[in-house]
Design a protein around this motif. Structure first.
Motif, PDB file in Angstrom:
ATOM      1  N   ASP A 115      27.368  -6.320 -21.458  1.00  0.00           N
ATOM      2  CA  ASP A 115      28.555  -6.169 -22.505  1.00  0.00           C
ATOM      3  C   ASP A 115      28.670  -5.274 -23.433  1.00  0.00           C
ATOM      4  O   ASP A 115      29.545  -4.494 -23.639  1.00  0.00           O
ATOM      5  CB  ASP A 115      28.572  -7.813 -23.390  1.00  0.00           C
ATOM      6  N   ALA A 116      27.582  -4.626 -23.645  1.00  0.00           N
ATOM      7  CA  ALA A 116      27.048  -3.571 -24.464  1.00  0.00           C
ATOM      8  C   ALA A 116      27.729  -2.540 -23.926  1.00  0.00           C
ATOM      9  O   ALA A 116      28.575  -1.436 -24.566  1.00  0.00           O
ATOM     10  CB  ALA A 116      25.987  -3.449 -25.045  1.00  0.00           C
ATOM     11  N   ALA A 117      27.679  -1.951 -22.574  1.00  0.00           N
ATOM     12  CA  ALA A 117      27.918  -0.954 -22.003  1.00  0.00           C
ATOM     13  C   ALA A 117      29.579  -0.919 -21.660  1.00  0.00           C
ATOM     14  O   ALA A 117      30.241  -0.052 -21.856  1.00  0.00           O
ATOM     15  CB  ALA A 117      27.248  -0.998 -20.436  1.00  0.00           C
ATOM     16  N   ILE A 129      35.916  -4.718 -13.329  1.00  0.00           N
ATOM     17  CA  ILE A 129      35.861  -3.821 -14.311  1.00  0.00           C
ATOM     18  C   ILE A 129      37.188  -3.171 -14.697  1.00  0.00           C
ATOM     19  O   ILE A 129      37.022  -2.881 -16.047  1.00  0.00           O
ATOM     20  CB  ILE A 129      34.982  -2.569 -13.632  1.00  0.00           C
ATOM     21  N   ARG A 130      38.272  -3.128 -13.988  1.00  0.00           N
ATOM     22  CA  ARG A 130      39.526  -2.676 -14.440  1.00  0.00           C
ATOM     23  C   ARG A 130      40.082  -3.811 -15.579  1.00  0.00           C
ATOM     24  O   ARG A 130      40.523  -3.309 -16.546  1.00  0.00           O
ATOM     25  CB  ARG A 130      40.582  -2.579 -13.496  1.00  0.00           C
ATOM     26  N   LEU A 131      39.638  -4.875 -15.413  1.00  0.00           N
ATOM     27  CA  LEU A 131      40.166  -5.837 -16.215  1.00  0.00           C
ATOM     28  C   LEU A 131      39.496  -5.831 -17.658  1.00  0.00           C
ATOM     29  O   LEU A 131      39.684  -6.400 -18.519  1.00  0.00           O
ATOM     30  CB  LEU A 131      39.859  -7.482 -15.667  1.00  0.00           C
ATOM     31  N   GLN A 132      38.218  -5.241 -17.573  1.00  0.00           N
ATOM     32  CA  GLN A 132      37.361  -5.111 -18.622  1.00  0.00           C
ATOM     33  C   GLN A 132      38.018  -3.822 -19.395  1.00  0.00           C
ATOM     34  O   GLN A 132      37.599  -3.173 -20.333  1.00  0.00           O
ATOM     35  CB  GLN A 132      36.010  -4.704 -18.499  1.00  0.00           C
ATOM     36  N   GLY A 133      39.169  -3.365 -18.883  1.00  0.00           N
ATOM     37  CA  GLY A 133      39.704  -1.919 -19.664  1.00  0.00           C
ATOM     38  C   GLY A 133      39.380  -0.820 -19.141  1.00  0.00           C
ATOM     39  O   GLY A 133      40.093   0.504 -19.737  1.00  0.00           O
ATOM     40  N   PHE A 134      38.751  -0.524 -17.975  1.00  0.00           N
ATOM     41  CA  PHE A 134      38.447   1.022 -17.584  1.00  0.00           C
ATOM     42  C   PHE A 134      39.564   1.308 -16.538  1.00  0.00           C
ATOM     43  O   PHE A 134      40.026   0.527 -15.778  1.00  0.00           O
ATOM     44  CB  PHE A 134      36.977   0.787 -16.748  1.00  0.00           C
ATOM     45  N   LYS A 135      39.846   2.583 -16.835  1.00  0.00           N
ATOM     46  CA  LYS A 135      40.887   3.048 -16.211  1.00  0.00           C
ATOM     47  C   LYS A 135      40.892   3.896 -14.875  1.00  0.00           C
ATOM     48  O   LYS A 135      41.679   4.211 -14.242  1.00  0.00           O
ATOM     49  CB  LYS A 135      41.787   3.980 -17.202  1.00  0.00           C
ATOM     50  N   ASP A 136      39.818   4.463 -14.835  1.00  0.00           N
ATOM     51  CA  ASP A 136      39.476   5.135 -13.570  1.00  0.00           C
ATOM     52  C   ASP A 136      38.355   4.844 -12.845  1.00  0.00           C
ATOM     53  O   ASP A 136      36.890   5.205 -12.767  1.00  0.00           O
ATOM     54  CB  ASP A 136      39.044   6.593 -14.123  1.00  0.00           C
ATOM     55  N   VAL A 137      38.417   3.758 -12.094  1.00  0.00           N
ATOM     56  CA  VAL A 137      37.583   2.856 -11.215  1.00  0.00           C
ATOM     57  C   VAL A 137      37.694   3.165  -9.780  1.00  0.00           C
ATOM     58  O   VAL A 137      38.874   2.922  -9.367  1.00  0.00           O
ATOM     59  CB  VAL A 137      37.519   1.342 -11.529  1.00  0.00           C
ATOM     60  N   ARG A 138      36.550   3.671  -9.183  1.00  0.00           N
ATOM     61  CA  ARG A 138      36.619   4.066  -7.707  1.00  0.00           C
ATOM     62  C   ARG A 138      35.599   3.356  -6.933  1.00  0.00           C
ATOM     63  O   ARG A 138      34.572   3.240  -7.155  1.00  0.00           O
ATOM     64  CB  ARG A 138      36.520   5.508  -7.705  1.00  0.00           C
ATOM     65  N   ILE A 139      36.152   2.924  -5.839  1.00  0.00           N
ATOM     66  CA  ILE A 139      35.446   2.157  -4.852  1.00  0.00           C
ATOM     67  C   ILE A 139      34.585   3.158  -3.994  1.00  0.00           C
ATOM     68  O   ILE A 139      35.260   3.940  -3.420  1.00  0.00           O
ATOM     69  CB  ILE A 139      36.337   1.392  -3.959  1.00  0.00           C
ATOM     70  N   LEU A 140      33.536   3.261  -3.967  1.00  0.00           N
ATOM     71  CA  LEU A 140      32.585   3.959  -3.234  1.00  0.00           C
ATOM     72  C   LEU A 140      32.409   3.352  -1.810  1.00  0.00           C
ATOM     73  O   LEU A 140      31.874   2.720  -1.202  1.00  0.00           O
ATOM     74  CB  LEU A 140      31.099   4.301  -3.911  1.00  0.00           C
ATOM     75  N   ASP A 141      33.218   4.057  -0.807  1.00  0.00           N
ATOM     76  CA  ASP A 141      33.266   3.361   0.484  1.00  0.00           C
ATOM     77  C   ASP A 141      32.900   4.546   1.400  1.00  0.00           C
ATOM     78  O   ASP A 141      33.783   5.196   1.689  1.00  0.00           O
ATOM     79  CB  ASP A 141      34.850   2.888   0.882  1.00  0.00           C
TER      80      ASP A 141
END
Length: 292
Positions: A107-109, A130-142
């Motif tokens: 939660d702190a992070a 993590i997008r629902l936690q407000g982060f705007k640039d989330v990338r899947i490492l595939d």
């Protein structure tokens, strides 16, 4: 290889466990550094690019112990950060979350990290969370990705034995994980193995990439009632990695800071000394910076 002038101080600090030889950021000659923060939280730097991996940034004792695990009566994290959370985040160019368990993404992070930082995750489910936690640039490492002159390769593993995953409740709790291999021009290849036990996927990654540096989550965490069947690697796995890649530097992390770790730094230091591999196995104290 690890810069030898720093290795002596590190081996001494790790073996006798009297504290770390701290290095201030920017004071090392090498442009490839790994800083042990706490638990599985590390910073990996190649030149001008720095990755923060699996950030757990809460104050000591912020969370209850993990239920149905070894020493669940203890609160987590068991120790404080060696520097402030703001200092941990400072200089970070991208974040890598190998999986979303509390001791890797807390939660702190979520509260403290800038919401526009690039953030790499293992799959669509973690990305959505993590997008629902407000982060705007989330990338899947595939497979693999390029970032800041560094090539990232996703690697596999399993957060426990097949015996544990045969129990639906435990399989759900353990979930999926990933490791990451870092490659950059002119730098030593680094393999962050992640929360896995010794498996074919790990062997295949060691054989494919032949990393110069292997970061092991080595605390041998356990569920209650499944003693001797850890959900991450331990001392015997450290020896296995050394036998597979005798010339690699092994960096042992993810010990002591959360309740269910059964292997301490001191115990691992004694083991590798007895096995004659203490020079190859680095056991950094919290806050310590290794330069390669």
């Amino acid at each position: 290889m690890l810069i030898k002038t720093f290795a002596g101080a590190l081996v001494l600090a790790s073996t006798v466990f009297t504290g770390a030889a701290f290095a201030e950021p920017g004071t090392q000659a090498s442009s490839h550094q790994i800083q042990q923060i706490r638990n599985a939280t590390i910073k990996v730097s190649y030149g001008e690019t720095t990755f923060l991996i699996d950030p757990m940034l809460a104050d000591q004792g912020a969370y209850p112990g993990f239920q149905n695990t070894y020493r669940s009566e203890l609160r987590n994290p068991r120790v404080g950060l060696p520097i402030t959370a703001e200092e941990v985040i400072e200089g970070t160019d991208a974040v890598i979350v190998t999986h979303t368990h509390l001791d890797h993404w807390d939660d702190a992070a979520q509260k403290l990290l800038p919401k526009d930082l690039p953030l790499f995750v293992q799959n669509a489910a973690d990305a959505e969370m993590i997008r629902l936690q407000g982060f705007k640039d989330v990338r899947i490492l595939d497979g693999q990705a390029e970032f800041g002159g560094v090539t990232l390769h996703k690697t596999g593993g399993q957060h426990g034995s097949d015996t544990l995953y045969a129990i639906p409740e435990l399989a759900k709790a353990l979930g999926e994980i990933m490791g990451v291999v870092f490659e950059a021009e002119g730098q030593e290849t680094t393999y962050v193995v992640g929360d896995t036990v010794w498996r074919d996927e790990v062997v295949q990654s060691l054989e494919r990439f032949e990393p110069d540096v292997v970061v092991l989550n080595a605390g041998a965490a356990e569920f209650t009632g499944f003693e001797g069947d850890p959900i991450i690697m331990g001392k015997e796995d450290t020896l296995r990695v050394n036998r597979a890649l005798p010339d690699a530097d092994i960096v042992a992390v993810h010990m002591e800071a959360v309740n269910h770790m059964t292997l301490s730094r001191e115990d691992l230091a004694e083991f590798v000394e007895n096995e004659g591999i203490a020079r190859q196995v680095l056991i950094p104290a919290d806050g310590e910076i290794l330069s390669f």
